[in-house]
Scaffold this active site. Structure first.
Site, PDB file in Angstrom:
ATOM      1  N   HIS A  21       0.701  -1.162   0.190  1.00 14.58           N
ATOM      2  CA  HIS A  21       0.052  -0.001   0.037  1.00 14.58           C
ATOM      3  C   HIS A  21       0.900   1.134  -0.032  1.00 14.58           C
ATOM      4  O   HIS A  21       2.265   1.303  -0.004  1.00 14.58           O
ATOM      5  CB  HIS A  21      -0.823   0.140   1.149  1.00 14.58           C
ATOM      6  CG  HIS A  21      -0.295  -0.236   2.559  1.00 14.58           C
ATOM      7  ND1 HIS A  21       0.628   0.627   3.110  1.00 14.58           N
ATOM      8  CD2 HIS A  21      -0.419  -1.027   3.556  1.00 14.58           C
ATOM      9  CE1 HIS A  21       0.951   0.448   4.191  1.00 14.58           C
ATOM     10  NE2 HIS A  21       0.200  -0.827   4.702  1.00 14.58           N
ATOM     11  N   HIS A  24       4.066   1.745   2.259  1.00 10.85           N
ATOM     12  CA  HIS A  24       5.154   0.950   1.699  1.00 10.85           C
ATOM     13  C   HIS A  24       5.923   1.846   0.668  1.00 10.85           C
ATOM     14  O   HIS A  24       7.117   1.955   0.516  1.00 10.85           O
ATOM     15  CB  HIS A  24       4.890  -0.240   1.156  1.00 10.85           C
ATOM     16  CG  HIS A  24       4.205  -1.492   2.144  1.00 10.85           C
ATOM     17  ND1 HIS A  24       2.918  -1.923   1.976  1.00 10.85           N
ATOM     18  CD2 HIS A  24       4.612  -1.922   3.230  1.00 10.85           C
ATOM     19  CE1 HIS A  24       2.630  -2.757   2.804  1.00 10.85           C
ATOM     20  NE2 HIS A  24       3.643  -2.928   3.673  1.00 10.85           N
ATOM     21  N   CYS A 130       3.040 -12.432  18.812  1.00 12.64           N
ATOM     22  CA  CYS A 130       2.193 -11.798  17.924  1.00 12.64           C
ATOM     23  C   CYS A 130       2.674 -12.491  16.491  1.00 12.64           C
ATOM     24  O   CYS A 130       4.001 -12.092  15.988  1.00 12.64           O
ATOM     25  CB  CYS A 130       2.118 -10.633  18.019  1.00 12.64           C
ATOM     26  SG  CYS A 130       1.003  -9.504  16.579  1.00 12.64           S
ATOM     27  N   CYS A 133       3.347  -9.383  13.963  1.00 17.07           N
ATOM     28  CA  CYS A 133       4.439  -8.795  14.193  1.00 17.07           C
ATOM     29  C   CYS A 133       5.831  -9.593  14.101  1.00 17.07           C
ATOM     30  O   CYS A 133       6.759  -9.097  14.085  1.00 17.07           O
ATOM     31  CB  CYS A 133       4.591  -7.977  15.527  1.00 17.07           C
ATOM     32  SG  CYS A 133       3.375  -6.665  15.771  1.00 17.07           S
ATOM     33  N   CYS A 155      -2.435  -7.902  20.385  1.00 18.55           N
ATOM     34  CA  CYS A 155      -1.294  -6.715  20.133  1.00 18.55           C
ATOM     35  C   CYS A 155      -1.867  -5.601  19.785  1.00 18.55           C
ATOM     36  O   CYS A 155      -2.834  -5.396  19.110  1.00 18.55           O
ATOM     37  CB  CYS A 155      -0.742  -7.252  18.997  1.00 18.55           C
ATOM     38  SG  CYS A 155       0.427  -6.377  18.186  1.00 18.55           S
ATOM     39  N   HIS A 158      -1.628  -4.908  16.103  1.00 13.20           N
ATOM     40  CA  HIS A 158      -2.677  -5.535  14.992  1.00 13.20           C
ATOM     41  C   HIS A 158      -4.043  -5.877  15.541  1.00 13.20           C
ATOM     42  O   HIS A 158      -4.661  -6.270  14.850  1.00 13.20           O
ATOM     43  CB  HIS A 158      -1.815  -6.688  14.609  1.00 13.20           C
ATOM     44  CG  HIS A 158      -0.671  -6.768  13.569  1.00 13.20           C
ATOM     45  ND1 HIS A 158       0.550  -6.416  14.150  1.00 13.20           N
ATOM     46  CD2 HIS A 158      -0.576  -6.563  12.421  1.00 13.20           C
ATOM     47  CE1 HIS A 158       1.408  -6.692  13.288  1.00 13.20           C
ATOM     48  NE2 HIS A 158       0.600  -6.625  11.828  1.00 13.20           N
ATOM     49  N   LYS A 306      -3.051   4.273  11.727  1.00 10.86           N
ATOM     50  CA  LYS A 306      -2.229   3.859  10.757  1.00 10.86           C
ATOM     51  C   LYS A 306      -2.598   3.097   9.592  1.00 10.86           C
ATOM     52  O   LYS A 306      -3.512   2.369   9.655  1.00 10.86           O
ATOM     53  CB  LYS A 306      -0.986   3.289  11.404  1.00 10.86           C
ATOM     54  CG  LYS A 306       0.101   2.371  10.668  1.00 10.86           C
ATOM     55  CD  LYS A 306       1.037   1.518  11.301  1.00 10.86           C
ATOM     56  CE  LYS A 306       2.043   0.907  10.302  1.00 10.86           C
ATOM     57  NZ  LYS A 306       2.400  -0.417  11.111  1.00 10.86           N
ATOM     58  N   LYS A 309      -3.501  -3.049   5.836  1.00 12.64           N
ATOM     59  CA  LYS A 309      -4.315  -3.809   5.161  1.00 12.64           C
ATOM     60  C   LYS A 309      -5.630  -4.684   5.766  1.00 12.64           C
ATOM     61  O   LYS A 309      -6.605  -4.848   5.505  1.00 12.64           O
ATOM     62  CB  LYS A 309      -3.530  -4.818   4.336  1.00 12.64           C
ATOM     63  CG  LYS A 309      -2.725  -4.221   2.993  1.00 12.64           C
ATOM     64  CD  LYS A 309      -3.672  -3.862   1.858  1.00 12.64           C
ATOM     65  CE  LYS A 309      -2.890  -3.667   0.568  1.00 12.64           C
ATOM     66  NZ  LYS A 309      -4.006  -3.399  -0.504  1.00 12.64           N
TER      67      LYS A 309
END
Length: 527
Positions: A21, A24, A130, A133, A155, A158, A306, A309
């Site tokens: 996305h 990145h 996790c 991560c 987490c 996430h 943040k 996806k």
């Protein structure tokens, strides 16, 4: 001309569990702008990016999609990650995949050295893990779940439940390096940047470091531990090594490691600790130099969160480039967000900046200048006569902007560099308004003055093309061609960027060509 300096810049290597996305792409563009700038400065430059293809997360994602981890990685790399670099015009020098033999073999070499030197031992470990991560979490890094995860610890990044794992693993004696790391942060304040990132890392290490579990035995998708093939190397320990395996660690026939290392790492702040704590500790244990700098940039935010996806807030880069083009993508994210801080993405802001700064500011300036040279001097750049104070002021603005932009790049302050360069755009537009060359053209007695004005703005465009080439390579290449200087000055990519502000490089008599719109008008509709 080579400067004698080296500049090795890296992005993180990205997990191939999904398509990229704009978060990145933001990191990729930042590293690419820095690399392009240093290449044009004549520095021995190398940019590395790539993909992280090991670990439990990849294994689970591949299994869920009914393919092997390698098949999953191959597909995502070729259909998503390599094409991303073309979409946003990233000119990387290398692309490392952690499944390549050159990487896996060098990881084993590195690990064996640490084992032989007594930095690795076997032990039992239990903790909350996790998968998203690929990291064991402390209690302080967990939050109470909500919705389907109510009553569970999840987490904080996430928002998914962690797993309680108990394994017999191999451990890296990271705790032994706490004092050396603190000394590093103190002696080299620029090692971790920005300052907020340095403070966070320093406080983390001051709380004490535990030894790091560096192997897993519950699955086999990873680099085999060389002395015990029932274990695979912890994915982060494996992945971090890409920065040296890609430039020849363990390969005695290559001089790249000696030539380029230490490097500059551009990473998101969520993976700062891996790069600013674990990674330098690993290098210290191996007797290698630590990185030159670790820069933890901020997050791209959508709706205050943040980019993610998993939370369906990821925006594909092509959603922007298909409409606005790659140059606008690159310019917007490097200009609108202070590098190092979080920044909110807004379609409205992107559209507004495209129109006002790129189309009207830079693009229209270039079109007007070349059109006037064509109209008033039959396309031949006139020689300047006597410079007035106004002309000399333009020259000073150009020189100051070039110098300040280079200093900002040295600090990795890309947004500041662009702000300095844009003072040239504003100055030239204001200068044209004040000098009114269309009025001068009506008076034959003002012919010399008209020539000086048009040389001044055309030479200003020459400097702008050079300085903006690392950020907007497509538009500046078109401008460079239209300026007609390829034969006299050479290719744009070969122009020494630190010399861009030196006045008078554009040869008088150069014949300019037709310039298509650098940033065409975009029709937007309101639904």
């Amino acid at each position: 001309m080579r400067s004698g300096k080296s500049f090795y810049v890296t992005t993180p290597i990205f997990y191939v569990n999904d398509a990229p996305h704009i978060g990145h792409a933001y990191t990729e563009v930042a590293a690419d702008v820095l690399a392009r700038w240093h290449r044009q400065a004549g520095d021995d430059t190398w940019m590395l990016t790539g993909t992280d293809e090991h670990g439990e997360k990849i294994l689970r994602t591949a299994t869920a999609n009914g393919v092997s981890p390698k098949e999953w990685a191959d597909t995502l790399v070729e259909k998503s990650w390599r094409p991303l670099l073309e979409t946003i015009d990233v000119a990387n020098d290398d692309f490392i995949r952690t499944t390549e033999p050159r990487h896996e073999e060098a990881v084993q070499t590195f690990l064996q050295k640490l084992y032989d030197d007594g930095f690795i031992y076997a032990g039992e470990y239990e903790g909350f893990y996790c998968v998203g991560c690929e990291e064991y979490k402390q209690e302080s890094e967990l939050v109470d779940g909500s919705g389907p995860y109510e009553g569970q610890k999840v987490c904080a990044i996430h928002s998914k439940p962690v797993e309680l794992l108990q394994e017999r693993n191999y451990f890296f004696r990271m705790s032994e390096f706490a004092d050396r790391l603190l000394a590093l942060y103190n002696e080299r304040p620029d090692f971790v940047q920005p300052e907020s990132a340095r403070n966070e890392v320093t406080q983390f290490v001051k709380q004490g470091l535990s030894d790091l579990s560096i192997s897993r035995s519950s699955f086999d998708w990873g680099v085999k531990v060389p002395w015990d093939d029932s274990h695979v190397v912890y994915v982060w320990f494996d992945a971090l090594l890409n920065y040296i395996t890609a430039i020849g660690y363990g390969d005695d026939s290559s001089d790249k490691l000696e030539r380029l290392w230490p490097g500059v790492h551009i990473v998101g702040k969520d993976i700062l600790r891996f790069h600013a704590v674990i990674w330098p500790a690993m290098l210290m244990a191996a007797g290698l130099e630590v990185p030159q700098r670790v820069y933890g940039h901020g997050w791209l935010l959508v709706g205050g969160e943040k980019m993610s996806k998993s939370k369906l807030t990821g925006i594909a880069p092509t959603e922007i480039t298909d409409t606005f083009g790659s140059d606008a993508f690159r310019y917007y994210f490097m200009r609108a967000i202070a590098f190092g801080q979080d920044g909110s993405f807004s379609w409205e802001d992107l559209s507004a900046r495209y129109q006002s700064e790129l189309a009207n500011g830079f693009g229209n300036l270039a079109s007007r200048v070349l059109a006037m040279v064509t109209r008033y001097f039959e396309g031949s750049v006139p020689a300047a006569s006597e410079y007035s104070d106004d002309d000399l002021h333009v020259q000073q603005v150009v020189a100051d902007a070039a110098s300040a932009a280079d200093a900002a790049i040295e600090k990795l302050a890309i947004h500041d560099a662009l702000a300095h360069i844009w003072t040239i755009v504003d100055e030239l537009n204001g200068y044209i308004t004040e000098q009114q060359p269309w009025v001068l053209a009506k008076d034959d007695a003002q012919r010399d003055r008209l020539a000086t004005v048009l040389y001044t703005v055309t030479e200003g465009l020459r400097a702008l093309a050079v300085l903006l080439a690392p950020v907007t390579p497509v538009a500046t290449d078109k401008l460079w061609t239209a300026l007609g200087v390829v034969d006299s000055l050479g290719a744009l990519a070969d122009q020494p960027i630190r010399d861009a502000g030196r006045w008078g490089q554009l040869p008088a008599g150069t014949v300019v060509g037709r310039l298509e719109a650098l940033f065409p008008r975009i029709e937007t509709t309101n639904d």
